[in-house]
Scaffold this active site. Structure first.
Site, PDB file in Angstrom:
ATOM      1  N   ASN A   9       0.871  -1.174   0.000  1.00 10.01           N
ATOM      2  CA  ASN A   9       0.000   0.000   0.000  1.00 10.01           C
ATOM      3  C   ASN A   9       0.913   1.229   0.000  1.00 10.01           C
ATOM      4  O   ASN A   9       1.483   1.576   1.029  1.00 10.01           O
ATOM      5  CB  ASN A   9      -0.889  -0.043   1.253  1.00 10.01           C
ATOM      6  CG  ASN A   9      -1.706   1.215   1.421  1.00 10.01           C
ATOM      7  OD1 ASN A   9      -1.820   2.030   0.504  1.00 10.01           O
ATOM      8  ND2 ASN A   9      -2.279   1.382   2.611  1.00 10.01           N
ATOM      9  N   TRP A  10       1.024   1.846  -1.161  1.00 12.87           N
ATOM     10  CA  TRP A  10       1.956   2.985  -1.274  1.00 12.87           C
ATOM     11  C   TRP A  10       1.436   4.247  -0.612  1.00 12.87           C
ATOM     12  O   TRP A  10       2.170   5.201  -0.446  1.00 12.87           O
ATOM     13  CB  TRP A  10       2.247   3.280  -2.757  1.00 12.87           C
ATOM     14  CG  TRP A  10       2.981   2.197  -3.483  1.00 12.87           C
ATOM     15  CD1 TRP A  10       3.471   1.035  -2.943  1.00 12.87           C
ATOM     16  CD2 TRP A  10       3.308   2.156  -4.881  1.00 12.87           C
ATOM     17  NE1 TRP A  10       4.080   0.284  -3.917  1.00 12.87           N
ATOM     18  CE2 TRP A  10       3.991   0.952  -5.115  1.00 12.87           C
ATOM     19  CE3 TRP A  10       3.076   3.016  -5.955  1.00 12.87           C
ATOM     20  CZ2 TRP A  10       4.455   0.583  -6.379  1.00 12.87           C
ATOM     21  CZ3 TRP A  10       3.533   2.656  -7.221  1.00 12.87           C
ATOM     22  CH2 TRP A  10       4.225   1.455  -7.423  1.00 12.87           C
ATOM     23  N   LYS A  11       0.156   4.284  -0.297  1.00 15.01           N
ATOM     24  CA  LYS A  11      -0.477   5.491   0.257  1.00 15.01           C
ATOM     25  C   LYS A  11      -0.200   6.682  -0.670  1.00 15.01           C
ATOM     26  O   LYS A  11      -0.144   6.506  -1.882  1.00 15.01           O
ATOM     27  CB  LYS A  11      -0.002   5.731   1.698  1.00 15.01           C
ATOM     28  CG  LYS A  11      -0.148   4.461   2.555  1.00 15.01           C
ATOM     29  CD  LYS A  11       0.011   4.676   4.018  1.00 15.01           C
ATOM     30  CE  LYS A  11      -0.166   3.344   4.730  1.00 15.01           C
ATOM     31  NZ  LYS A  11      -0.144   3.442   6.175  1.00 15.01           N
ATOM     32  N   HIS A  99      -9.523   1.202   4.908  1.00 13.14           N
ATOM     33  CA  HIS A  99      -8.249   1.442   5.588  1.00 13.14           C
ATOM     34  C   HIS A  99      -8.502   2.421   6.739  1.00 13.14           C
ATOM     35  O   HIS A  99      -9.302   3.346   6.618  1.00 13.14           O
ATOM     36  CB  HIS A  99      -7.216   2.015   4.605  1.00 13.14           C
ATOM     37  CG  HIS A  99      -5.844   2.020   5.202  1.00 13.14           C
ATOM     38  ND1 HIS A  99      -5.438   2.981   6.097  1.00 13.14           N
ATOM     39  CD2 HIS A  99      -4.810   1.155   5.069  1.00 13.14           C
ATOM     40  CE1 HIS A  99      -4.195   2.706   6.479  1.00 13.14           C
ATOM     41  NE2 HIS A  99      -3.792   1.599   5.883  1.00 13.14           N
ATOM     42  N   GLU A 101      -6.924   4.862   7.781  1.00 12.91           N
ATOM     43  CA  GLU A 101      -6.705   6.279   7.442  1.00 12.91           C
ATOM     44  C   GLU A 101      -7.934   6.851   6.734  1.00 12.91           C
ATOM     45  O   GLU A 101      -8.253   8.023   6.901  1.00 12.91           O
ATOM     46  CB  GLU A 101      -5.426   6.418   6.595  1.00 12.91           C
ATOM     47  CG  GLU A 101      -4.184   6.221   7.462  1.00 12.91           C
ATOM     48  CD  GLU A 101      -2.981   5.630   6.746  1.00 12.91           C
ATOM     49  OE1 GLU A 101      -2.932   5.645   5.507  1.00 12.91           O
ATOM     50  OE2 GLU A 101      -2.076   5.128   7.454  1.00 12.91           O
ATOM     51  N   GLU A 173      -5.426  -4.798  10.654  1.00 15.26           N
ATOM     52  CA  GLU A 173      -4.410  -3.761  10.832  1.00 15.26           C
ATOM     53  C   GLU A 173      -4.683  -2.994  12.125  1.00 15.26           C
ATOM     54  O   GLU A 173      -5.471  -2.032  12.114  1.00 15.26           O
ATOM     55  CB  GLU A 173      -4.438  -2.786   9.652  1.00 15.26           C
ATOM     56  CG  GLU A 173      -4.141  -3.429   8.325  1.00 15.26           C
ATOM     57  CD  GLU A 173      -3.544  -2.418   7.347  1.00 15.26           C
ATOM     58  OE1 GLU A 173      -2.503  -2.711   6.772  1.00 15.26           O
ATOM     59  OE2 GLU A 173      -4.129  -1.320   7.198  1.00 15.26           O
ATOM     60  N   GLY A 179       2.354   2.453  10.732  1.00  9.48           N
ATOM     61  CA  GLY A 179       3.285   3.561  10.553  1.00  9.48           C
ATOM     62  C   GLY A 179       4.012   3.970  11.827  1.00  9.48           C
ATOM     63  O   GLY A 179       4.685   4.991  11.872  1.00  9.48           O
ATOM     64  N   SER A 219       3.292  -1.908  10.418  1.00  7.58           N
ATOM     65  CA  SER A 219       4.742  -2.010  10.624  1.00  7.58           C
ATOM     66  C   SER A 219       5.271  -3.421  10.346  1.00  7.58           C
ATOM     67  O   SER A 219       6.215  -3.880  11.000  1.00  7.58           O
ATOM     68  CB  SER A 219       5.144  -1.543  12.026  1.00  7.58           C
ATOM     69  OG  SER A 219       4.770  -0.192  12.201  1.00  7.58           O
ATOM     70  N   GLY A 240       2.815  -1.087   4.287  1.00  7.35           N
ATOM     71  CA  GLY A 240       2.896   0.333   3.949  1.00  7.35           C
ATOM     72  C   GLY A 240       4.345   0.751   3.719  1.00  7.35           C
ATOM     73  O   GLY A 240       4.895   0.584   2.628  1.00  7.35           O
ATOM     74  N   GLY A 241       4.973   1.270   4.744  1.00 12.50           N
ATOM     75  CA  GLY A 241       6.332   1.825   4.637  1.00 12.50           C
ATOM     76  C   GLY A 241       7.322   0.901   3.941  1.00 12.50           C
ATOM     77  O   GLY A 241       8.087   1.337   3.064  1.00 12.50           O
TER      78      GLY A 241
HETATM   79  P1  PGA Z   1       2.734   0.402   7.638  1.00 17.19           P
HETATM   80  O1  PGA Z   1       1.277   0.602   6.979  1.00 17.19           O
HETATM   81  O2  PGA Z   1       3.259  -0.893   7.103  1.00 17.19           O
HETATM   82  O3  PGA Z   1       3.516   1.585   7.175  1.00 17.19           O
HETATM   83  O4  PGA Z   1       2.536   0.364   9.114  1.00 17.19           O
HETATM   84  C1  PGA Z   1       0.429  -0.491   6.768  1.00 17.19           C
HETATM   85  C2  PGA Z   1      -0.885   0.002   6.206  1.00 17.19           C
HETATM   86  O5  PGA Z   1      -1.332   1.079   6.601  1.00 17.19           O
HETATM   87  O6  PGA Z   1      -1.491  -0.654   5.335  1.00 17.19           O
END
Ligand code: PGA
Length: 257
Positions: A9-11, A99, A101, A173, A179, A219, A240-241
């Site tokens: 997930n590149w956001k 998600h 967010e 999640e 994050g 994470s 994500g990251g």
């Molecule tokens: P993260 O994000 O790996 O940076 O914690 C995961 C996500 O939000 O899908």
């Protein structure tokens, strides 16, 4: 048998050129996937067409393009939104729904997420990566199971068994792990995944529960993916990251092997 899946997930990160280079670098180095394994790149809307072309260039049939969001309506006066048909035109086959967010910053409710899920299912061939997970205060008061059950009840469990088996991937999640560099422990992840599988068993049946892939996100990275994925109910990750660099995403893909 359910699939093992690693989705990046590149956001709201990477330029189009950076995204193309990242995908090329990963596809170059990636081990050959079998039909029980999938890699999904969930890119920003503006990148989808270009990333689709990049994936097709390499032609691995188990690598897919995902979007991070969609609208539930087919079209009309919804300024700034993108329909599912528009995503399909860009080669998208998977969409992240719910998600944290989106829930937190854009006030997406369980009812709206149900409606998006239904619209994706109605296409007959799109996959829903449905996210659930509790905030820190809920975890601290040990309310995570009730919290996740309510999210799934209100957005997902109205679907028939056949649909949930064919078209839904659930990503757990925990919000406190996204994050933050704090990962759920391997035991915490397994415990919640086993709970979600027991919910699938209760609402559907044991066979359906065994068929739905359950991904862990928060994470998850090159250092901990192997430990997390070796749990019997963790079928991969939503990353994500660590999905933003080939050097950290490739080991996560390898951990699924
Ligand atoms: P993260 O994000 O790996 O940076 O914690 C995961 C996500 O939000 O899908």
């Amino acid at each position: 048998m359910r699939k093992a899946i690693v989705a990046g997930n590149w956001k709201m990160n990477l330029s189009i050129a950076e995204g193309k280079k990242l995908v090329l670098d990963i596809l170059e180095e990636m081990p050959l996937l079998n039909d029980q394994q999938e890699v999904v790149f969930c890119a920003p809307f503006t990148h989808l067409q270009a990333i689709h072309e990049t994936i097709r260039l390499k032609g691995d049939k188990n690598v897919f393009l995902g979007a991070q969001n969609c609208h539930d309506k087919a079209g009309g006066a919804y300024t700034g939104e993108v329909s599912i048909a528009m995503l399909q035109e860009c080669g998208v086959t998977h969409v992240i729904v719910g998600h944290s967010e989106r829930r937190q910053y854009f006030n997406e409710s369980n009812a709206f997420l149900r409606s998006k899920t239904d619209a994706l299912i109605a296409t007959g061939n799109m996959k829903v990566i449905f996210c659930c997970g509790e905030p820190l205060d809920v975890r601290n008061s040990n309310g995570q199971n009730d919290y996740v059950e309510k999210q799934l009840n209100e957005s997902l469990f109205h679907l028939p068994a056949e649909t949930i088996k064919r078209s839904v991937i659930i990503a757990y999640e925990p919000i406190w792990a996204i994050g933050t560099g704090v990962t759920a422990s391997s035991d915490q992840a397994q415990e919640m995944h086993a709970f979600i599988r027991s919910l699938l068993s209760k609402h559907y049946d044991a066979e359906t529960a065994q068929e739905v892939p359950l991904l862990y996100g928060g994470s998850c990275n090159d250092q901990n993916a192997f430990e997390l994925f070796k749990n019997p109910d963790v079928d991969g990750g939503l990353i994500g990251g660590a999905a933003l660099k080939a050097s950290t995403f490739l080991p996560v893909i390898n951990a699924m092997q």
